[in-house]
Scaffold this motif. Structure first.
Motif, PDB file in Angstrom:
ATOM      1  N   LEU A 153       0.805  -1.206   0.000  1.00  0.00           N
ATOM      2  CA  LEU A 153       0.000   0.000   0.000  1.00  0.00           C
ATOM      3  C   LEU A 153       0.845   1.266   0.000  1.00  0.00           C
ATOM      4  CD1 LEU A 153      -2.767  -1.051   2.549  1.00  0.00           C
ATOM      5  CD2 LEU A 153      -3.034  -0.794   0.072  1.00  0.00           C
ATOM      6  N   GLY A 154       1.962   1.247   0.712  1.00  0.00           N
ATOM      7  CA  GLY A 154       2.794   2.435   0.808  1.00  0.00           C
ATOM      8  C   GLY A 154       3.956   2.212   1.746  1.00  0.00           C
ATOM      9  N   TRP A 155       4.639   3.278   2.054  1.00  0.00           N
ATOM     10  CA  TRP A 155       5.802   3.187   2.935  1.00  0.00           C
ATOM     11  C   TRP A 155       6.050   4.539   3.572  1.00  0.00           C
ATOM     12  CZ3 TRP A 155      10.133   6.248   2.006  1.00  0.00           C
ATOM     13  CH2 TRP A 155      10.124   6.948   0.786  1.00  0.00           C
ATOM     14  N   SER A 201       8.406   2.595   8.389  1.00  0.00           N
ATOM     15  CA  SER A 201       7.730   1.322   8.124  1.00  0.00           C
ATOM     16  C   SER A 201       7.312   1.200   6.668  1.00  0.00           C
ATOM     17  CB  SER A 201       6.484   1.214   9.012  1.00  0.00           C
ATOM     18  OG  SER A 201       5.572   2.257   8.701  1.00  0.00           O
ATOM     19  N   THR A 202       6.925  -0.024   6.292  1.00  0.00           N
ATOM     20  CA  THR A 202       6.191  -0.260   5.058  1.00  0.00           C
ATOM     21  C   THR A 202       4.792  -0.733   5.427  1.00  0.00           C
ATOM     22  OG1 THR A 202       7.117  -2.511   4.956  1.00  0.00           O
ATOM     23  CG2 THR A 202       8.215  -0.800   3.643  1.00  0.00           C
ATOM     24  N   VAL A 203       3.819  -0.493   4.528  1.00  0.00           N
ATOM     25  CA  VAL A 203       2.426  -0.827   4.814  1.00  0.00           C
ATOM     26  C   VAL A 203       1.899  -1.714   3.695  1.00  0.00           C
ATOM     27  CG1 VAL A 203       0.122   0.079   5.301  1.00  0.00           C
ATOM     28  CG2 VAL A 203       2.135   1.392   5.986  1.00  0.00           C
ATOM     29  N   TRP A 204       1.229  -2.807   4.069  1.00  0.00           N
ATOM     30  CA  TRP A 204       0.821  -3.827   3.116  1.00  0.00           C
ATOM     31  C   TRP A 204      -0.653  -4.173   3.276  1.00  0.00           C
ATOM     32  CZ3 TRP A 204       4.720  -5.668  -0.154  1.00  0.00           C
ATOM     33  CH2 TRP A 204       6.015  -5.237   0.183  1.00  0.00           C
ATOM     34  N   LEU A 205      -1.314  -4.432   2.161  1.00  0.00           N
ATOM     35  CA  LEU A 205      -2.668  -4.977   2.201  1.00  0.00           C
ATOM     36  C   LEU A 205      -2.560  -6.472   2.451  1.00  0.00           C
ATOM     37  CD1 LEU A 205      -5.719  -4.388   1.725  1.00  0.00           C
ATOM     38  CD2 LEU A 205      -5.353  -5.139  -0.636  1.00  0.00           C
ATOM     39  N   VAL A 206      -3.253  -6.949   3.486  1.00  0.00           N
ATOM     40  CA  VAL A 206      -3.189  -8.374   3.833  1.00  0.00           C
ATOM     41  C   VAL A 206      -4.597  -8.934   3.948  1.00  0.00           C
ATOM     42  CG1 VAL A 206      -0.978  -8.197   5.038  1.00  0.00           C
ATOM     43  CG2 VAL A 206      -3.110  -7.865   6.323  1.00  0.00           C
ATOM     44  N   LYS A 207      -4.708 -10.233   3.789  1.00  0.00           N
ATOM     45  CA  LYS A 207      -5.986 -10.925   4.001  1.00  0.00           C
ATOM     46  C   LYS A 207      -5.931 -11.623   5.349  1.00  0.00           C
ATOM     47  CE  LYS A 207     -10.120 -12.187   2.803  1.00  0.00           C
ATOM     48  NZ  LYS A 207     -10.459 -12.964   1.621  1.00  0.00           N
ATOM     49  N   ASP A 227       6.319  -1.905  -5.974  1.00  0.00           N
ATOM     50  CA  ASP A 227       5.702  -0.605  -6.221  1.00  0.00           C
ATOM     51  C   ASP A 227       4.455  -0.467  -5.359  1.00  0.00           C
ATOM     52  OD1 ASP A 227       7.563   0.144  -8.202  1.00  0.00           O
ATOM     53  OD2 ASP A 227       6.494  -1.067  -9.689  1.00  0.00           O
ATOM     54  N   SER A 228       4.282   0.699  -4.759  1.00  0.00           N
ATOM     55  CA  SER A 228       3.107   0.946  -3.924  1.00  0.00           C
ATOM     56  C   SER A 228       1.850   1.021  -4.772  1.00  0.00           C
ATOM     57  CB  SER A 228       3.280   2.262  -3.153  1.00  0.00           C
ATOM     58  OG  SER A 228       4.344   2.172  -2.239  1.00  0.00           O
ATOM     59  N   GLN A 229       0.790   0.429  -4.270  1.00  0.00           N
ATOM     60  CA  GLN A 229      -0.525   0.476  -4.904  1.00  0.00           C
ATOM     61  C   GLN A 229      -1.562   0.840  -3.846  1.00  0.00           C
ATOM     62  OE1 GLN A 229       0.011  -3.687  -6.614  1.00  0.00           O
ATOM     63  NE2 GLN A 229      -1.121  -2.726  -8.288  1.00  0.00           N
ATOM     64  N   PRO A 230      -1.602   2.116  -3.436  1.00  0.00           N
ATOM     65  CA  PRO A 230      -2.595   2.510  -2.427  1.00  0.00           C
ATOM     66  C   PRO A 230      -3.999   2.313  -2.947  1.00  0.00           C
ATOM     67  CG  PRO A 230      -1.583   4.443  -3.418  1.00  0.00           C
ATOM     68  CD  PRO A 230      -0.809   3.262  -3.912  1.00  0.00           C
ATOM     69  N   LEU A 231      -4.923   2.024  -2.047  1.00  0.00           N
ATOM     70  CA  LEU A 231      -6.309   1.838  -2.447  1.00  0.00           C
ATOM     71  C   LEU A 231      -6.862   3.146  -2.989  1.00  0.00           C
ATOM     72  CD1 LEU A 231      -7.682  -0.237   0.566  1.00  0.00           C
ATOM     73  CD2 LEU A 231      -7.036  -1.089  -1.707  1.00  0.00           C
ATOM     74  N   PRO A 257       1.225   7.882   0.416  1.00  0.00           N
ATOM     75  CA  PRO A 257       0.138   7.716   1.374  1.00  0.00           C
ATOM     76  C   PRO A 257       0.304   6.465   2.204  1.00  0.00           C
ATOM     77  CG  PRO A 257      -0.557   7.052  -0.819  1.00  0.00           C
ATOM     78  CD  PRO A 257       0.837   7.604  -0.952  1.00  0.00           C
ATOM     79  N   THR A 258      -0.269   6.488   3.389  1.00  0.00           N
ATOM     80  CA  THR A 258      -0.346   5.294   4.207  1.00  0.00           C
ATOM     81  C   THR A 258      -1.802   4.910   4.332  1.00  0.00           C
ATOM     82  OG1 THR A 258      -0.465   6.640   6.189  1.00  0.00           O
ATOM     83  CG2 THR A 258       1.704   5.870   5.533  1.00  0.00           C
TER      84      THR A 258
END
Length: 505
Positions: free
Chosen positions: A63-65, A69-75, A235-239, A300-301
Motif C-alpha cells: 500500500l505504501g511506505w 515502516s512499510t504498509v501492506w494490504l493483507v488478508k 511498487d506501492s498500490q494505495p487503495l 500515502p499510508t
C-alpha cells in the motif's frame, strides 16, 4: 533476435568501502523506499504471499511506505477480511516508538466509544512481533482506508477543493481532535494532509473489485550500494477512493442526500461537553505569502478505525448517525507522534508548514492548541491548494524560522512580548524590543485581503471564513480557540446554494 535492452546509466558515489561506479536507480521506482534501508535495524524484506502471525495474515500487495515502516494490504484468515499491515523497522528506537503508538491506540479506543469524534480517529485491529533472522519487527494491523487529503488537494490544485466538501472534512477533523484532546488528553502534533485519510464505504467489496481490476503487483530487484546483495522492492498500490478515477468524491451522493444529511452532522458536538482538558519533514525572501506554493508529495499510508456499533444513551450524541449519507468521511491517522498535553515526549513537533508559533519558538508550555493551528493551515490549503505558510531561509541572512515568524506576523499582526519570550529560540528570533532580529521590513497582508485579492473570494465569503479561521490562528496560544470552541461554528454549516454546480463533481 533478442529485444534490445535499455542502456544502463551509472553514477559515481562514495561508499563506506570507497568510491564506486554504480547504476543509477530506475526513475520509476524513485518514490519507493531506499534499498539502503533494508539493513540491520531497517525494513523487513516482504514479498507477495508472505504470511504473518502463524499464517493468519497473507500479503496481497504493498500500500505504501514511510520513514519508519512499510504498509501492506493483507488478508486476515481469521476475520475473513482485508486489513492494512504496518511493519516497522527493527531498530530499537523505531520499535519503541511503535510500542508507544500501540499504547496510545489502545487508550484512544477505550476512552469514550459514544463520542461523535471517535469514528474520525484511527484505531487498530491487532499488533504482534514478527521474528526475522536477526531481529524482531513490531507489526500493527489497521482497517484499510483510501487516499489521503494530499492526493485530494493535488487532484484539485487548480481551484482547490469545493468549499462544501472542505466544510464537511473540517467538521470531522475537529470532532476527531475534540475527542483526542478532551477525552484522551492527547495532542496529535502532526496534523497535515498526509495524515488525514478518506474512508471507503463497503471497504471489503471495494477491495475485492479493485483487486479484480488492477494489475498484478510489480517489483524491481535493487542492488544495495556497497554490498553484494539485492532486495526486491515492490511498487506501492494505495487503495483508490471509489471516486478517484472520476475526479469526484462520491459519484453516488445525490444533492438531496447532501442537503438532508449535512445539517444533522453539523449539529453534532455543539452541546457536547467533556470532563478534561514521525519525524516532521521540512519543505527566498520574507513575505512568501504572495508567491505560489508547491505541494510536497508524500507516499500515502493506509490505516483506520471501524466505527463503534454500540447504542448511545439519550444524554450523549450518537457517533456519526448520518455518516452514511455524507459525500465524504475522513479519519485522523498516524498517532505515532501523539503525546499527553502536559507530559511531552518531545518538544520537536509538527511538520514545518503546519507548525504553531509556540513550537517555532521552542516553548515548552504548548498543548492541544498546536493542533488547532495546524487544522487552520490545512483548511486554507484545502480551499486554495496552496500552503498558508511556506518559509524559506536565505543563506546567512535569515533562517526558515525567521521567515516563518515573519510570514505569521504579516498575516496575523504583532503579538505580546510575553508570548514571544521564554522559548528555546526566542532570543534568536527576536531582539530585546520584541522585533524580529534578522527580518526588519514586514509587508502586512491580512487574511481577509489575501482571500479577496489573491483567491477572489467575495467580501462576504472572506469575512465568514476569517471569522472561523482567525481565532484558530491566534499567534498567542492563550487566545487561540480549542476544538470544542469551533466545532459548532456557523462557517461549517453547508448552505443549499453551495451545492449548485457541484452535482457532477
Amino acid at each position: 533476435m533478442a529485444p534490445k535492452e535499455k542502456c544502463a546509466k551509472y553514477q559515481y558515489v562514495v561508499t563506506s568501502s570507497g568510491p564506486q561506479i554504480v547504476p543509477v536507480p530506475d526513475q520509476e521506482s524513485k518514490e519507493e523506499e531506499s534499498p539502503a534501508d533494508y539493513n540491520a535495524g531497517g525494513y523487513l524484506p516482504i514479498k507477495i504471499n508472505d504470511s504473518f502471525k502463524h499464517a493468519r495474515y497473507t500479503v496481497v500487495r504493498k500500500l505504501g511506505w514511510g520513514h519508519f515502516s512499510t504498509v501492506w494490504l493483507v488478508k486476515d484468515a481469521h476475520q475473513r477480511r482485508h486489513s492494512a499491515l504496518k511493519v516497522v523497522k527493527s531498530a530499537g528506537r523505531y520499535s519503541e516508538t511503535a510500542r508507544d503508538e500501540i499504547k496510545l491506540l489502545s487508550q484512544v479506543a477505550a476512552a469514550n466509544p459514544l463520542h461523535p469524534g471517535r469514528s474520525h480517529i484511527v484505531s487498530f485491529f491487532d499488533s504482534f512481533d514478527h521474528p526475522a533472522p536477526n531481529d524482531l519487527h513490531v507489526c500493527i494491523v489497521f482497517e484499510p482506508l483510501g487516499e489521503n487529503l494530499l492526493a485530494l488537494i493535488e487532484r484539485n490544485k487548480k481551484k482547490g477543493v469545493p468549499p462544501p466538501f472542505v466544510k464537511i472534512i473540517s467538521k470531522q477533523i475537529l470532532l476527531g481532535l475534540q475527542y483526542l484532546h478532551d477525552e484522551c488528553d492527547l495532542v496529535h502534533t502532526d496534523i497535515k494532509p498526509e495524515n488525514i485519510l478518506i474512508s471507503i464505504p463497503d471497504i471489503e467489496s471495494h477491495i475485492n473489485t479493485e483487486l479484480s481490476l488492477s494489475s498484478s503487483p510489480t517489483s524491481r530487484r535493487r542492488r544495495i550500494i556497497g554490498r553484494e546483495r539485492h532486495v526486491q522492492i515492490f511498487d506501492s498500490q494505495p487503495l483508490s477512493s471509489p471516486s478517484s478515477r472520476s475526479g469526484s468524491i462520491s459519484a453516488s451522493a445525490s444533492r438531496h442526500n447532501l442537503k438532508m444529511s449535512v445539517p444533522s452532522i453539523i449539529s453534532l458536538g455543539q452541546s457536547f461537553t467533556s470532563c478534561s482538558a514521525n519525524q516532521p519533514s521540512e519543505p527566498l525572501s520574507p513575505s512568501i505569502l504572495s508567491s505560489s506554493s508547491s505541494l510536497v508529495s508524500t507516499p500515502p499510508t493506509s490505516v483506520g478505525l471501524s466505527s463503534p456499533s454500540s447504542s448511545s444513551p439519550s444524554t450523549t450524541p450518537n457517533a456519526n448517525p448520518t455518516s452514511t449519507h455524507l459525500p465524504i468521511t475522513v479519519k485522523i491517522a498516524d498517532l505515532g507522534n501523539a503525546t499527553p498535553s502536559r507530559k511531552h515526549y518531545t518538544e520537536d513537533i509538527q511538520t514545518r508548514q503546519y507548525r504553531a508559533p509556540e513550537a517555532i519558538l521552542g516553548r515548552k508550555d504548548w498543548g492541544t492548541r498546536v493542533d488547532i493551528w495546524s487544522v487552520a493551515c490545512l483548511i486554507f490549503e484545502l480551499l486554495t491548494a496552496e500552503y498558508l505558510f511556506d518559509p524559506h531561509g536565505q543563506g546567512e541572512l535569515f533562517t526558515k524560522d525567521d521567515d516563518h515568524m515573519a510570514q505569521i506576523m504579516e498575516l496575523m499582526g504583532d503579538f505580546p512580548m510575553e508570548a514571544k519570550m521564554d522559548g528555546k529560540y526566542s532570543r534568536e528570533l527576536f531582539d530585546h524590543s520584541g522585533s524580529l532580529r534578522y527580518i526588519k521590513t514586514l509587508k502586512p497582508w491580512p487574511l481577509n485581503r489575501v482571500m479577496t485579492e489573491k483567491y477572489l473570494f467575495s467580501s462576504a465569503e472572506s469575512a465568514e471564513l476569517c471569522a472561523f479561521l482567525e481565532p484558530m490562528l491566534a499567534v498567542d496560544q492563550r487566545d487561540r480557540k480549542e476544538a470544542r470552541d469551533v466545532v459548532g461554528h456557523p462557517w461549517l454549516e453547508v448552505k443549499d446554494e453551495e451545492w449548485v454546480g457541484l452535482e457532477d463533481w
